[in-house]
Write an enzyme that holds these catalytic residues in place. Structure first.
Site, PDB file in Angstrom:
ATOM      1  N   ARG A 288       0.838  -1.194   0.000  1.00 54.47           N
ATOM      2  CA  ARG A 288       0.000   0.000   0.000  1.00 54.47           C
ATOM      3  C   ARG A 288       0.873   1.245   0.000  1.00 54.47           C
ATOM      4  O   ARG A 288       1.863   1.308   0.721  1.00 54.47           O
ATOM      5  CB  ARG A 288      -0.921   0.000   1.219  1.00 54.47           C
ATOM      6  CG  ARG A 288      -2.175   0.823   1.043  1.00 54.47           C
ATOM      7  CD  ARG A 288      -3.138   0.619   2.193  1.00 54.47           C
ATOM      8  NE  ARG A 288      -3.641  -0.740   2.306  1.00 54.47           N
ATOM      9  CZ  ARG A 288      -4.658  -1.097   3.071  1.00 54.47           C
ATOM     10  NH1 ARG A 288      -5.285  -0.171   3.786  1.00 54.47           N
ATOM     11  NH2 ARG A 288      -5.059  -2.343   3.129  1.00 54.47           N
TER      12      ARG A 288
ATOM     13  N   SER B 225      -8.343  -0.162   0.266  1.00 53.22           N
ATOM     14  CA  SER B 225      -9.380  -0.331   1.271  1.00 53.22           C
ATOM     15  C   SER B 225      -9.977   1.017   1.669  1.00 53.22           C
ATOM     16  O   SER B 225     -10.536   1.722   0.844  1.00 53.22           O
ATOM     17  CB  SER B 225      -8.820  -1.090   2.475  1.00 53.22           C
ATOM     18  OG  SER B 225      -9.827  -1.366   3.413  1.00 53.22           O
ATOM     19  N   HIS B 226      -9.810   1.400   2.943  1.00 52.93           N
ATOM     20  CA  HIS B 226     -10.413   2.621   3.462  1.00 52.93           C
ATOM     21  C   HIS B 226      -9.476   3.829   3.390  1.00 52.93           C
ATOM     22  O   HIS B 226      -9.853   4.927   3.809  1.00 52.93           O
ATOM     23  CB  HIS B 226     -10.820   2.411   4.925  1.00 52.93           C
ATOM     24  CG  HIS B 226      -9.648   2.084   5.804  1.00 52.93           C
ATOM     25  ND1 HIS B 226      -9.176   0.796   5.949  1.00 52.93           N
ATOM     26  CD2 HIS B 226      -8.850   2.870   6.556  1.00 52.93           C
ATOM     27  CE1 HIS B 226      -8.135   0.814   6.773  1.00 52.93           C
ATOM     28  NE2 HIS B 226      -7.919   2.059   7.162  1.00 52.93           N
TER      29      HIS B 226
ATOM     30  N   LYS C  31      -3.733  -6.579  -2.443  1.00 53.72           N
ATOM     31  CA  LYS C  31      -3.893  -7.689  -1.517  1.00 53.72           C
ATOM     32  C   LYS C  31      -3.698  -8.960  -2.340  1.00 53.72           C
ATOM     33  O   LYS C  31      -4.399  -9.168  -3.337  1.00 53.72           O
ATOM     34  CB  LYS C  31      -5.266  -7.660  -0.856  1.00 53.72           C
ATOM     35  CG  LYS C  31      -5.480  -6.456   0.049  1.00 53.72           C
ATOM     36  CD  LYS C  31      -6.848  -6.486   0.719  1.00 53.72           C
ATOM     37  CE  LYS C  31      -7.022  -5.297   1.646  1.00 53.72           C
ATOM     38  NZ  LYS C  31      -8.338  -5.320   2.343  1.00 53.72           N
TER      39      LYS C  31
ATOM     40  N   ASP D   6     -16.732  -0.884   4.078  1.00 57.07           N
ATOM     41  CA  ASP D   6     -15.555  -0.060   3.821  1.00 57.07           C
ATOM     42  C   ASP D   6     -15.279  -0.030   2.321  1.00 57.07           C
ATOM     43  O   ASP D   6     -16.061  -0.548   1.518  1.00 57.07           O
ATOM     44  CB  ASP D   6     -14.348  -0.542   4.636  1.00 57.07           C
ATOM     45  CG  ASP D   6     -13.858  -1.925   4.234  1.00 57.07           C
ATOM     46  OD1 ASP D   6     -14.577  -2.632   3.500  1.00 57.07           O
ATOM     47  OD2 ASP D   6     -12.748  -2.308   4.653  1.00 57.07           O
TER      48      ASP D   6
ATOM     49  N   ASP E 185     -13.271  -1.415   0.087  1.00 58.06           N
ATOM     50  CA  ASP E 185     -13.206  -2.625  -0.732  1.00 58.06           C
ATOM     51  C   ASP E 185     -14.237  -3.659  -0.300  1.00 58.06           C
ATOM     52  O   ASP E 185     -14.216  -4.796  -0.771  1.00 58.06           O
ATOM     53  CB  ASP E 185     -11.798  -3.224  -0.724  1.00 58.06           C
ATOM     54  CG  ASP E 185     -11.314  -3.623   0.669  1.00 58.06           C
ATOM     55  OD1 ASP E 185     -11.799  -3.042   1.666  1.00 58.06           O
ATOM     56  OD2 ASP E 185     -10.430  -4.494   0.773  1.00 58.06           O
TER      57      ASP E 185
ATOM     58  N   ASP F 140     -14.824  -5.491   2.244  1.00 58.43           N
ATOM     59  CA  ASP F 140     -14.557  -6.751   2.934  1.00 58.43           C
ATOM     60  C   ASP F 140     -14.907  -6.671   4.415  1.00 58.43           C
ATOM     61  O   ASP F 140     -14.895  -7.679   5.115  1.00 58.43           O
ATOM     62  CB  ASP F 140     -13.101  -7.209   2.733  1.00 58.43           C
ATOM     63  CG  ASP F 140     -12.079  -6.264   3.346  1.00 58.43           C
ATOM     64  OD1 ASP F 140     -12.439  -5.122   3.726  1.00 58.43           O
ATOM     65  OD2 ASP F 140     -10.899  -6.665   3.449  1.00 58.43           O
ATOM     66  N   ARG F 141     -15.214  -5.458   4.912  1.00 60.75           N
ATOM     67  CA  ARG F 141     -15.674  -5.295   6.295  1.00 60.75           C
ATOM     68  C   ARG F 141     -17.087  -4.721   6.288  1.00 60.75           C
ATOM     69  O   ARG F 141     -17.429  -3.920   5.432  1.00 60.75           O
ATOM     70  CB  ARG F 141     -14.762  -4.339   7.068  1.00 60.75           C
ATOM     71  CG  ARG F 141     -13.413  -4.904   7.405  1.00 60.75           C
ATOM     72  CD  ARG F 141     -12.640  -3.950   8.296  1.00 60.75           C
ATOM     73  NE  ARG F 141     -12.355  -2.688   7.637  1.00 60.75           N
ATOM     74  CZ  ARG F 141     -12.235  -1.515   8.269  1.00 60.75           C
ATOM     75  NH1 ARG F 141     -12.425  -1.446   9.581  1.00 60.75           N
ATOM     76  NH2 ARG F 141     -11.947  -0.425   7.587  1.00 60.75           N
TER      77      ARG F 141
ATOM     78  N   HIS G 199     -13.744  -7.727  10.676  1.00 61.09           N
ATOM     79  CA  HIS G 199     -13.355  -8.765   9.718  1.00 61.09           C
ATOM     80  C   HIS G 199     -13.941 -10.082  10.222  1.00 61.09           C
ATOM     81  O   HIS G 199     -13.721 -10.463  11.377  1.00 61.09           O
ATOM     82  CB  HIS G 199     -11.835  -8.886   9.615  1.00 61.09           C
ATOM     83  CG  HIS G 199     -11.196  -7.820   8.776  1.00 61.09           C
ATOM     84  ND1 HIS G 199     -11.272  -7.808   7.405  1.00 61.09           N
ATOM     85  CD2 HIS G 199     -10.473  -6.740   9.119  1.00 61.09           C
ATOM     86  CE1 HIS G 199     -10.618  -6.757   6.934  1.00 61.09           C
ATOM     87  NE2 HIS G 199     -10.131  -6.091   7.955  1.00 61.09           N
TER      88      HIS G 199
END
Length: 449
Positions: free
Chosen positions: A14, A98-99, A108, A238, A240, A242-243, A325
């Site tokens: 990142r 992500s966020h 990832k 979020d 992406d 995933d949360r 998660h």
């Protein structure tokens, strides 16, 4: 090419685009990824950031130059990429930060079957190979093709959670201009749900609020819309997707620990006697409820690599973290906020009461939330706290991950940040007064007040 040591993190890659992560770097990562995994083909997906398409194209150039074929799934959430890796049995790369703010992007990475690649499971090798120079491939180049996997992802999730027969629900979803705006509609299609969308327009500049629902201020729009519309529940994803965070019918934020306990009970009903993994910052209610429902609670350090490794070792059916998660054995041990959301909707719609009433049993204690303190020396500050509590009657101390101190009706954990001069405090107690007293005492020691 930027400073690789700076952008290669513990679990992903990142950095700021293009100063730290540019097309040249992404191409080198693609080449090294193929070399390290030995892949003959890889699958990729990307989020809505402006830099995601050019970075994923550069990665594909590097991968195909090493002889691997690249299957591009296009726009998707991180858990859609895990689905692709699992169902196609291919290593995968998801392009997302992500966020993080708009100027960031990242990758990832996973091996075939969505097995995670982190610092100790391949990321370091990839970085070192790039630094040395990835050898040229002496055979033919691979090919690039496109494949739409969104419907398959949505259909697969709905085979894992039975929502047939639930009552009709009004559901507000705040996608934060992230990938939930792309994945929620096909997942909810055909379900007895009246969807109220918030910020579904894909926009990597995040014009409405940060796509980081762990920060309470980023849930205010969702809370207001739930109250305004009389919805049964609110969901926030979020960047992406995933949360997933949850808001009840009153607009009150539900702790991820309560969601962990609820999903654990549902999974134990399907798989009696199974293990459930939780990190040491989740509520004390989680292991209590797991044991009460015939399961075996397994406590781990914070971080998805520890959760996934422990789940694989124990065959655990489910794992949850305080950061929202949620990990599922039936989903290649990978995390999926969408799958957790479907579990909550199934539980809510399978009975007549409101969500706040349903969750009463799962929210037994009062949490502080995570509180950060900037300190000159993390170890010295933690030692002061340890010394202050050591030897007190009925107090236990362990150092599985940072410093965890507990008694019958309270506990706290103090962990150093890996990237900043911060100590992170999480505390919990049987009542608000006790929690506040412990929280304030620890913060005063840490901050030398």
């Amino acid at each position: 090419m930027g400073d690789l040591a700076k952008i290669f993190k513990a679990y992903d890659i990142r950095g700021v685009v293009p100063a730290e992560l540019d097309a040249e770097t992404a191409e080198a990562i693609g080449a090294a990824f193929v070399r390290v995994t030995g892949a003959t083909a890889v699958v990729t997906a990307h989020d809505m950031r402006a830099s995601s398409v050019p970075l994923s194209a550069a990665f594909a150039r590097g991968a195909t130059a090493q002889g691997a074929d690249v299957i591009e799934a296009g726009l998707g959430s991180t858990d859609m990429l895990y689905y692709a890796s699992g169902v196609l049995e291919l290593p995968g790369a998801m392009f997302t930060a992500s966020h993080n703010p708009a100027q960031y992007n990242g990758l990832k990475l996973c091996r075939s079957g969505a097995k995670p690649i982190g610092r100790d499971t391949g990321l370091t090798e990839i970085r070192e190979l790039i630094e040395k120079g990835v050898p040229e491939h002496d055979g033919p180049s691979g090919t690039v093709s496109q494949r739409d996997l969104l419907k398959g992802y949505a259909d697969h999730l709905k085979t894992l959670v039975d929502l047939s027969g639930i009552r009709r629900l009004k559901v507000v979803v705040d996608a934060g201009n992230g990938m939930g705006g792309h994945t929620v509609p096909p997942v909810f299609t055909g379900l007895p749900i009246d969807l109220v969308p918030l910020f579904f327009e894909l926009d990597g500049t995040f014009p409405n609020h940060e796509a980081n629902p762990i920060e309470p201020e980023n849930l205010r729009d969702l809370q207001a819309k739930v109250r305004e519309t009389g919805a049964d529940i609110g969901l926030a994803f979020d960047g992406d997707a995933d949360r997933c965070f949850v808001v009840d019918e009153r607009g009150e934020i539900v702790t991820p620990s309560a969601i962990t306990a609820l999903v654990a009970v549902r999974e134990l009903a399907k798989h009696p006697g199974s293990s459930i993994v939780h990190n040491l910052i989740t509520s004390k209610a989680v292991p209590e409820i797991v044991a009460e429902n015939g399961g075996t609670p397994v406590r781990t350090r914070v971080g998805h690599s520890f959760i996934k490794q422990t789940m694989a070792e124990t065959g655990a059916v489910f794992g949850g973290e305080h950061s929202a998660h949620f990990y599922f054995r039936d989903f290649w041990f990978a995390d999926s906020g969408m799958l957790a959301a479907l579990h909550v909707l199934a539980a809510l719609g399978g009975q007549d009461g409101p969500l706040s009433e349903l969750l009463t049993e799962y929210a037994r204690y009062v949490p502080s939330g995570e509180i950060n303190s900037e300190v000159a020396d993390q170890a010295v500050a933690a030692d002061r706290v340890r010394a202050a509590f050591a030897g007190r009657p009925g107090v236990t101390i362990d150092e599985l991950d940072g410093l965890t101190v507990g008694a019958d009706d309270w506990w706290f954990n103090l962990r150093p940040s890996n990237t900043e001069p911060l100590l992170r405090l999480n505390a919990e107690a049987a009542d608000e007064q006790t929690m506040a007293a412990i929280r304030d005492e620890v913060l005063a020691i840490v901050r030398e007040k």
